[in-house]
Design a protein around this motif. Structure first.
Motif, PDB file in Angstrom:
ATOM      1  N   GLU A 208       0.822  -1.216   0.000  1.00  0.00           N
ATOM      2  CA  GLU A 208       0.000   0.000   0.000  1.00  0.00           C
ATOM      3  C   GLU A 208       0.852   1.261   0.000  1.00  0.00           C
ATOM      4  N   THR A 289      -6.043   2.309   3.696  1.00  0.00           N
ATOM      5  CA  THR A 289      -6.178   1.177   2.777  1.00  0.00           C
ATOM      6  C   THR A 289      -5.559  -0.083   3.368  1.00  0.00           C
ATOM      7  N   GLY A 311     -12.471  -1.813  -5.604  1.00  0.00           N
ATOM      8  CA  GLY A 311     -11.987  -0.638  -4.893  1.00  0.00           C
ATOM      9  C   GLY A 311     -12.273   0.654  -5.638  1.00  0.00           C
ATOM     10  N   PHE A 315      -9.150   3.399  -2.484  1.00  0.00           N
ATOM     11  CA  PHE A 315      -8.929   2.048  -1.953  1.00  0.00           C
ATOM     12  C   PHE A 315      -8.646   1.051  -3.065  1.00  0.00           C
TER      13      PHE A 315
END
Length: 321
Positions: A208, A289, A311, A315
């Protein structure tokens, strides 16, 4: 699985990742039950019954029947009117429809109650070595500020649209933030980074944060330098929203050397600088996230059911398990 089961699993996962002692959480839930028992019949009608088993007031089913079956989710960090309308349009155009809108940031009554979860931070400050009375008094003042700031908001604007369009909606805030907080706390304890550059390197190994770096929002040092000693690290990523600004000097006095957080206001950063704390901002949306992904991972693992998640709004579904 049914929406009510998904919700209850999310709460259970939030509890499992809560850094507070289990006895303290049990005490809070018992206090809520005692409070409810003493209410008049009229007052019981307005009582949030979810608080009897869910200590996270910012994580709630917002609309839709708890009995609805959920398999396909449209998930995002901020799911507001535009995203709800998009879900409706996509459901009209696709053969497979979204069963549930999953928001990370709270809406509706969960937003109105967000200030309540800030009390969680008191136990984390105490665990870090801050005097209990000081932590409680500073947080009480800050909770009042946040409550008053949110009072005039149009809390149900997005929820009303979802309800009118017959789209079930849930928000999972602190339950997900608990996941990222525990994950990073455990990771730093395991790897024991010596310098701030080592902390950054650890963060950038996580998908992420790596993705966020590619999008020009990398983890970065706001106070200190790459070669500054990391010392004792405090992960500041749960408990509703930013805590009291005067807590930073107390954390430094208790032995904390480096703060790793989602975001820091300018006033908070100046207080951190005055307290001579190192500050690393990991990134708001990337951290949210990660927390939501870890939460979904654990729900899927425990239920044995794989959810189809699309998503949006910052996200991206990334599996860690």
């Amino acid at each position: 699985m049914k929406l009510k089961d998904f919700y209850q699993k999310a709460v259970a996962t939030g509890l499992k990742n809560d850094l507070r002692p289990l006895e303290e959480i049990s005490r809070l839930l018992l206090a809520e039950q005692e409070k409810y028992n003493k209410l008049s019949s009229e007052d019981k009608e307005a009582f949030d019954l979810d608080s009897l088993f869910n200590p996270y007031a910012d994580s709630r089913i917002l609309t839709g029947s708890p009995e609805v079956e959920v398999k396909r989710l449209l998930a995002g960090i901020d799911m507001e009117v535009g995203e709800v309308l998009l879900a409706y349009v996509l459901n009209k155009e696709q053969s497979k429809k979204f069963d549930l809108i999953l928001a990370h940031h709270p809406e509706g009554r969960a937003l109105a109650q967000l200030y309540q979860v800030m009390e969680l931070q008191v136990d984390l400050f105490i665990k870090a070595g801050v005097t209990p009375s000081l932590a409680e008094q500073l947080m009480e003042k800050r909770m009042g500020e946040v409550e008053r700031r949110f009072l005039p908001l149009n809390h149900n604007r997005t929820v009303d649209v979802a309800r009118l369009l017959n789209l079930p909606m849930i928000c999972l805030h602190t339950v997900a933030d608990n996941c990222v907080t525990k994950y990073l706390t455990d990771l730093f304890q395991q790897k024991q980074p010596a310098r701030l550059k080592d902390v950054l390197a650890i963060l950038k190994e996580i998908p992420e944060y790596r993705k966020s770096s590619r999008e020009s929002v990398p983890p970065r040092i706001l106070n200190g330098s790459e070669n500054s000693r990391a010392g004792r690290i405090y992960v500041d990523m749960t408990g509703g929203t930013e805590g009291p600004k005067d807590i930073f000097a107390q954390q430094a006095a208790a032995g904390v050397s480096t703060l790793v957080g989602m975001h820091f206001s300018e006033e908070a950063l100046e207080k951190c600088k005055s307290a001579k704390l190192n500050v690393i901002v990991a990134g708001h949306i990337a951290s949210d996230t990660l927390g939501l992904n870890l939460l979904l991972d654990q729900i899927e693992k425990e239920t044995g059911e794989e959810l189809e998640v699309t998503g949006i709004s910052g996200f991206e579904r990334i599996k860690h398990l």
